[in-house]
Design a protein around this motif. Structure first.
Motif, PDB file in Angstrom:
ATOM      1  N   ARG A   1      -6.137  -4.543   2.983  1.00 37.48           N
ATOM      2  CA  ARG A   1      -7.292  -3.658   3.150  1.00 37.48           C
ATOM      3  C   ARG A   1      -7.172  -2.830   4.420  1.00 37.48           C
ATOM      4  O   ARG A   1      -7.572  -1.669   4.459  1.00 37.48           O
ATOM      5  CB  ARG A   1      -8.571  -4.500   3.181  1.00 37.48           C
ATOM      6  CG  ARG A   1      -9.807  -3.665   2.878  1.00 37.48           C
ATOM      7  CD  ARG A   1     -11.071  -4.497   3.021  1.00 37.48           C
ATOM      8  NE  ARG A   1     -12.220  -3.665   2.759  1.00 37.48           N
ATOM      9  CZ  ARG A   1     -12.870  -3.636   1.612  1.00 37.48           C
ATOM     10  NH1 ARG A   1     -12.492  -4.403   0.626  1.00 37.48           N
ATOM     11  NH2 ARG A   1     -13.898  -2.841   1.437  1.00 37.48           N
ATOM     12  N   ASP A   2      -6.586  -3.433   5.466  1.00 38.02           N
ATOM     13  CA  ASP A   2      -6.468  -2.700   6.725  1.00 38.02           C
ATOM     14  C   ASP A   2      -5.655  -1.420   6.565  1.00 38.02           C
ATOM     15  O   ASP A   2      -5.908  -0.425   7.224  1.00 38.02           O
ATOM     16  CB  ASP A   2      -5.859  -3.598   7.814  1.00 38.02           C
ATOM     17  CG  ASP A   2      -4.565  -4.223   7.360  1.00 38.02           C
ATOM     18  OD1 ASP A   2      -4.434  -4.465   6.139  1.00 38.02           O
ATOM     19  OD2 ASP A   2      -3.681  -4.466   8.196  1.00 38.02           O
ATOM     20  N   GLU A   3      -4.674  -1.470   5.644  1.00 39.42           N
ATOM     21  CA  GLU A   3      -3.873  -0.253   5.440  1.00 39.42           C
ATOM     22  C   GLU A   3      -4.692   0.849   4.790  1.00 39.42           C
ATOM     23  O   GLU A   3      -4.553   2.017   5.131  1.00 39.42           O
ATOM     24  CB  GLU A   3      -2.633  -0.556   4.595  1.00 39.42           C
ATOM     25  CG  GLU A   3      -1.455  -0.926   5.458  1.00 39.42           C
ATOM     26  CD  GLU A   3      -0.165  -1.053   4.693  1.00 39.42           C
ATOM     27  OE1 GLU A   3       0.167  -0.152   3.898  1.00 39.42           O
ATOM     28  OE2 GLU A   3       0.518  -2.071   4.890  1.00 39.42           O
ATOM     29  N   TYR A   4      -5.515   0.446   3.832  1.00 40.53           N
ATOM     30  CA  TYR A   4      -6.398   1.435   3.212  1.00 40.53           C
ATOM     31  C   TYR A   4      -7.316   2.039   4.264  1.00 40.53           C
ATOM     32  O   TYR A   4      -7.523   3.246   4.324  1.00 40.53           O
ATOM     33  CB  TYR A   4      -7.259   0.786   2.117  1.00 40.53           C
ATOM     34  CG  TYR A   4      -6.564   0.606   0.798  1.00 40.53           C
ATOM     35  CD1 TYR A   4      -6.717   1.543  -0.222  1.00 40.53           C
ATOM     36  CD2 TYR A   4      -5.767  -0.491   0.551  1.00 40.53           C
ATOM     37  CE1 TYR A   4      -6.091   1.377  -1.440  1.00 40.53           C
ATOM     38  CE2 TYR A   4      -5.130  -0.666  -0.658  1.00 40.53           C
ATOM     39  CZ  TYR A   4      -5.306   0.263  -1.656  1.00 40.53           C
ATOM     40  OH  TYR A   4      -4.684   0.110  -2.860  1.00 40.53           O
ATOM     41  N   GLU A   5      -7.883   1.152   5.104  1.00 44.61           N
ATOM     42  CA  GLU A   5      -8.822   1.637   6.118  1.00 44.61           C
ATOM     43  C   GLU A   5      -8.146   2.556   7.112  1.00 44.61           C
ATOM     44  O   GLU A   5      -8.716   3.551   7.559  1.00 44.61           O
ATOM     45  CB  GLU A   5      -9.475   0.443   6.814  1.00 44.61           C
ATOM     46  CG  GLU A   5     -10.608  -0.100   5.961  1.00 44.61           C
ATOM     47  CD  GLU A   5     -11.163  -1.415   6.456  1.00 44.61           C
ATOM     48  OE1 GLU A   5     -10.624  -1.965   7.437  1.00 44.61           O
ATOM     49  OE2 GLU A   5     -12.127  -1.888   5.839  1.00 44.61           O
ATOM     50  N   GLU A   6      -6.899   2.213   7.428  1.00 42.53           N
ATOM     51  CA  GLU A   6      -6.154   3.055   8.351  1.00 42.53           C
ATOM     52  C   GLU A   6      -5.960   4.453   7.759  1.00 42.53           C
ATOM     53  O   GLU A   6      -6.076   5.455   8.459  1.00 42.53           O
ATOM     54  CB  GLU A   6      -4.797   2.407   8.606  1.00 42.53           C
ATOM     55  CG  GLU A   6      -4.119   2.859   9.854  1.00 42.53           C
ATOM     56  CD  GLU A   6      -2.858   2.051  10.092  1.00 42.53           C
ATOM     57  OE1 GLU A   6      -2.704   1.531  11.187  1.00 42.53           O
ATOM     58  OE2 GLU A   6      -2.038   1.936   9.153  1.00 42.53           O
TER      59      GLU A   6
ATOM     60  N   LYS B   1      -9.761   5.999   7.726  1.00 42.87           N
ATOM     61  CA  LYS B   1     -10.448   6.255   8.999  1.00 42.87           C
ATOM     62  C   LYS B   1      -9.558   6.929  10.025  1.00 42.87           C
ATOM     63  O   LYS B   1      -9.940   7.894  10.659  1.00 42.87           O
ATOM     64  CB  LYS B   1     -10.971   4.927   9.564  1.00 42.87           C
ATOM     65  CG  LYS B   1     -12.154   4.424   8.758  1.00 42.87           C
ATOM     66  CD  LYS B   1     -12.746   3.192   9.391  1.00 42.87           C
ATOM     67  CE  LYS B   1     -13.799   2.598   8.470  1.00 42.87           C
ATOM     68  NZ  LYS B   1     -13.837   1.151   8.563  1.00 42.87           N
ATOM     69  N   ASP B   2      -8.359   6.389  10.186  1.00 44.31           N
ATOM     70  CA  ASP B   2      -7.495   6.944  11.226  1.00 44.31           C
ATOM     71  C   ASP B   2      -6.607   8.067  10.703  1.00 44.31           C
ATOM     72  O   ASP B   2      -5.875   8.687  11.460  1.00 44.31           O
ATOM     73  CB  ASP B   2      -6.601   5.843  11.813  1.00 44.31           C
ATOM     74  CG  ASP B   2      -7.424   4.713  12.397  1.00 44.31           C
ATOM     75  OD1 ASP B   2      -8.610   4.970  12.651  1.00 44.31           O
ATOM     76  OD2 ASP B   2      -6.896   3.609  12.569  1.00 44.31           O
TER      77      ASP B   2
ATOM     78  N   LYS C   1       1.005   3.878   8.427  1.00 43.72           N
ATOM     79  CA  LYS C   1       1.933   3.328   9.409  1.00 43.72           C
ATOM     80  C   LYS C   1       3.355   3.198   8.858  1.00 43.72           C
ATOM     81  O   LYS C   1       4.300   3.128   9.620  1.00 43.72           O
ATOM     82  CB  LYS C   1       1.407   2.027   9.998  1.00 43.72           C
ATOM     83  CG  LYS C   1       1.544   0.787   9.208  1.00 43.72           C
ATOM     84  CD  LYS C   1       0.951  -0.383   9.988  1.00 43.72           C
ATOM     85  CE  LYS C   1       0.608  -1.495   9.008  1.00 43.72           C
ATOM     86  NZ  LYS C   1      -0.411  -2.381   9.452  1.00 43.72           N
TER      87      LYS C   1
END
Lengths: 734, 161
Positions: free
Chosen positions: A540-545, A548-549, A553
């Motif tokens: 999920r963090d990759e989706y959020e990255e 949002k950012d 990566k």
């Protein structure tokens, strides 16, 4: 060769063939002629071997076998009776093999497998780490026999299971044995084969069909193909056992049209079996009839689904239909007759089960998933290829012990099981035992057996998009949840990967995904959202990255991240400037830089740079901490776009740097790098920082401009400020 | 291709004995289409109408089936059919880049044919040579391990007559 007229004759033939074929002291090479090795020239090797040995007057038997597994190192071969395993063989090496190995019994060292350059070469196939942990049941003959020669198959004990069934077992006993073995369908869902057979056996009607599903459409999977190409008779024998149990007279093998070699070898095998009286009318004079035929698919993934497959054999569009009626019921199967459909691998499992008994089969693997499973191990592992492992083995063992770890010493990120219907598992699942139930518990599935390993250079959002675009393309369009749902999900993923993701997109994906799962008609739609849902679950963090950012990566997705050229690495070859179609790469006196206003983030410069000086970073922006600033203005001079200016604070005579126009910032980070007092740091909270720069700007003068005005600094001097810059600034200050 | 020469009964096989004639004829439709395409390169309307008469399947239904499956084409194709594998293994090793290079080189998109009918560019789900990823095929000959250097060679060999 004549027809075999009784079970007794078959037994005698086997004994005779066993003595004559595969004599252990014979000089012999087994050359892998699977698709991957053929593509690398194994046919030419076979030809050269035959010519050279004839020339030298040596009696060397050259066998063209099916896939031996280690596709990465192809073409591979085994040299007997010495047992040497050669890899990456070329036809030029044939002469050396003959002169060294066959004349002097010494191995050709350059062809032996090595773990690394420093390691000792490994001579024998079984000592290779790739083969050590494998248990070959389904692939028992793959790489050992010539698939186009039925005598080879009989010599290694082929058709013995059929002989046993016909001579000593009733159909009910066979069914009982299969049920007891708890053989589960190898096609993916893992439905017990015995129960499937029982349904079909119970159905009334004289005509029944036995169908083998060889429509292996999963990208990255080639297990069934290897069986059809390398050991077609084991499939035929398995189907015969099934036909005997169900009292079925007709059978079909449905093969993908992309597999021409499989079709060819199967046709040869069927013809040979018919000539020997092992197929067709009155098999071995026992009164059993079984006619087997091949039907080729025409390139539709959905035809791997049972009802769609049946529709395709009937000559219709490959549309699935709701069940019941099931295939095994009257009115549900092929032309309405009860039919039994199993995967190729399931049928190939049957002969050893019958021969060795259900208990033997259950002793391998786990309680609920007995036996072995063939996997196509691909992706970023060192050794890709076809492997067969007992169920319950951990993913770690498969990837690191058999696969040899990740290529180029990269870091493991994920493993994808089950093709487009499966899911992506992360590092935490490496110790997970691989069997039907444990994979389903973590949101993936066994599928037909593709294992694709991914490293840190793969973007999980992009992978999810890849799988979804596959299922979206292959959706037959009959039911709306699948047709529209996958399309909508794909749109959202496109949006996210192109840098336009919004808050709430992930939730929307989950919502639609679950709707598609519960509302679709067939297996394709019901499993299509799995790759997306599982990547959201574990990455999920990759989706959020991405959302949002605006940063990817793995640097895979175009349109994300901030492009900059690292001045310390750049050697001014100007390839990036040439590659840029939008004139975003600009050249100053001593450096190249990327103008963010023009940059479309197409990655052209990134790919063009020969030394990797073009960097894709996440969006960062300076954050000025006035308390720490010493007012040296080094950062102002370091800023390549002249965004930073010195402003006077409320305390007279104290100047701090400030971004006059936050949009100018190219996230190069040079301001922070040159700051000796931590007065300028970088932050990823871009919006907040921009707001601060705009609203809390110090009231005072812009010192650089003032100095210039008063002639204190001459224009074009050290700070590189150009005429136009100061004009803009003065204007903005007014 | 001479449609009349197709021996329908032989194509249906032994199962024809227990099937209604219309079922049997229908069941070999896809195979017949494959044969026509193998010989003529693509499905020509004339052949399809002849096939329709021969098998007793309405022409509209033949079109319905032929348009469903990816294998069939209604337009002539290039002398060299280049298929770039976009299977998972090839994809994670960068086959998309290979595709975009080829698309640019020949000025055609996936599924199109150059005007001189020399090259047809297609993508395929999986060729099954995942060990050699990324993979492309030229008229069913597999070319593996397409690192960027090799793509140049591939283009050259495609351009050759």
């Amino acid at each position: 060769m004549g027809r075999i007229n009784s079970l007794e004759e078959l037994k005698n033939l086997r004994i005779r063939l066993k003595e004559n074929i595969f004599k252990t002291d014979r000089k012999r090479v087994r050359v892998c002629c699977g698709t991957a090795c053929s593509a690398q020239g194994s046919k030419k090797i076979v030809q050269t071997f035959e010519e050279e040995s004839a020339q030298k007057g040596m009696d060397i038997e050259v066998l063209m076998t099916g896939c031996q597994g280690l596709c990465q190192k192809g073409p591979v071969m085994k040299v007997e009776p010495y047992g040497y395993f050669y890899q990456k063989v070329t036809y030029e090496k044939v002469r050396e093999i003959i002169s060294k190995t066959f004349s002097r019994e010494a191995p050709v060292r350059s062809l032996l497998y090595r773990e690394s350059v420093l390691d000792d070469p490994i001579k024998k196939m079984d000592d290779l780490p790739f083969y050590k942990k494998q248990v070959r049941i389904v692939l028992r003959n793959n790489g050992f026999i010539d698939p186009c020669n039925v005598n080879h198959y009989i010599a290694v004990g082929g058709y013995a299971a059929m002989e046993k069934v016909l001579s000593t077992m009733t159909p009910d006993q066979v069914l009982e044995e299969v049920k007891r073995s708890n053989l589960r369908g190898r096609g993916g869902a893992g439905f017990p084969a015995g129960r499937k057979w029982e349904h079909c056996k119970k159905s009334t009607g004289k005509i029944k069909f036995v169908i083998a599903n060889g429509d292996e459409g999963d990208p990255g999977a080639f297990m069934d193909r290897s069986i059809m190409e390398g050991d077609p008779h084991s499939l035929i024998e398995g189907m015969l056992i099934c036909a005997y149990t169900l009292n079925a007279e007709y059978g079909f093998i449905y093969v993908r049209h992309e597999y021409p070699l499989a079709v060819k070898n199967l046709r040869i095998a069927i013809k040979q079996a018919e000539e020997l009286g092992l197929l067709g009318e009155d098999i071995l004079r026992t009164g059993m009839n079984f006619y087997l035929d091949i039907r080729e698919g025409a390139g539709a993934f959905v035809c791997g689904e049972s009802t769609a497959l049946v529709a395709s054999i009937e000559g219709n569009r490959g549309f699935p239909r709701p069940r019941p009626p099931r295939l095994s019921e009257v009115g549900g199967g092929l032309w309405g007759y009860p039919s039994n459909l199993n995967n190729i691998e399931t049928y190939a499992c049957l002969p050893p089960i019958i021969e060795n008994g259900a208990e033997w089969f259950r002793s391998i693997g786990t309680e609920n998933s007995p036996g072995t499973k063939v996997f196509a191990l691909t992706g970023k592992v060192v050794n890709t290829g076809l492997i067969e492992v007992p169920m319950g083995i951990t993913l770690k063992e498969i990837i690191y012990d058999i696969g040899g770890g990740i290529r180029n010493n990269r870091k493991f990120k994920a493993v994808q099981t089950g093709g487009p219907s499966g899911g992506c598992l992360s590092e935490e699942h490496l110790d997970l035992p691989v069997d039907y139930d444990s994979l389903i518990n973590v949101g993936s599935m066994m599928g037909s057996g593709g294992l694709v390993v991914m490293d840190e250079d793969n973007c999980m959002v992009d992978i999810a998009k890849f799988f979804l675009s596959f299922t979206q393309r292959e959706s037959c369009g009959k039911c709306p949840p699948c047709r529209i749902g996958t399309y909508q999900m794909l749109e959202i993923l496109e949006k996210i990967t192109s840098g336009n993701g919004e808050e709430g997109d992930i939730e929307q994906l989950e919502k639609i995904g679950n709707l598609v799962k519960s509302g679709s008609l067939c297996g394709l739609g019901q499993t299509a959202p799995n790759p997306v849902l599982s990547t959201i679950k574990y990455f999920r963090d990759e989706y959020e990255e991405h959302i949002k950012d605006k940063y990817c990566k793995a640097k895979v997705c175009k349109g994300l991240g901030v492009y900059r050229i690292d001045g310390s690495e750049c050697f001014s070859c100007s390839l990036c400037k040439k590659a840029c179609a939008f004139d975003a790469v600009n050249e100053t006196k001593d450096a190249f830089y990327i103008d963010r206003d023009y940059c479309t983030k197409c990655k052209a410069c990134y790919l063009a740079c020969p030394i990797g000086a073009v960097k894709i970073g996440s969006r960062v922006i300076p954050w000025v901490i006035p308390e720490q600033c010493e007012g040296c203005s080094d950062c102002v001079h370091a800023c390549p776009v002249h965004g930073l200016k010195m402003y006077e604070t409320e305390n007279e005579g104290i100047f701090i740097p400030w971004l006059s126009d936050p949009d100018l910032c190219v996230s190069c980070g040079k301001c922070s790098a040159v700051c000796s007092s931590s007065g300028v740091v970088l932050t990823t909270h871009v919006q907040e920082a921009k707001q601060r720069f705009l609203t809390k700007r110090p009231k005072g003068l812009v010192i650089e401009d003032e100095k210039k005005k008063s002639g204190y600094i001459e224009s074009g001097s050290k700070n590189n400020a150009t005429e136009s810059d100061s004009v803009v600034l003065i204007d903005s200050d007014k | 291709m001479n449609i009349d020469q197709i021996n329908v009964e032989e194509q249906i096989g032994p199962v024809g004995k227990v099937l209604k004639e219309s079922y049997g004829n229908r069941s070999v439709l896809i195979h017949c289409l494959q044969m026509i395409q193998a010989e003529e390169g693509y499905l020509i309307g004339d052949s399809l109408s002849k096939l329709s008469k021969k098998l007793g399947v309405p022409l509209s239904e033949i079109y319905s089936v032929a348009s469903f499956y990816k294998q069939f084409n209604f337009k002539p194709r290039g002398k060299k059919v280049v298929r770039v594998c976009l299977g998972t293994a090839c994809y994670v090793r960068g086959s998309e880049k290979v595709l975009s290079i080829l698309e640019e080189e020949f000025g055609i998109k996936d599924g199109e044919t150059t005007e001189d009918l020399h090259v047809t560019l297609e993508t395929v789900g999986c060729v099954g040579c995942c060990g050699l990823a990324p993979v492309a095929t030229i008229n069913d000959v597999v070319v593996g391990e397409l690192v960027l250097k090799k793509v140049g060679k591939l283009i050259k060999s495609i351009k050759e007559e």
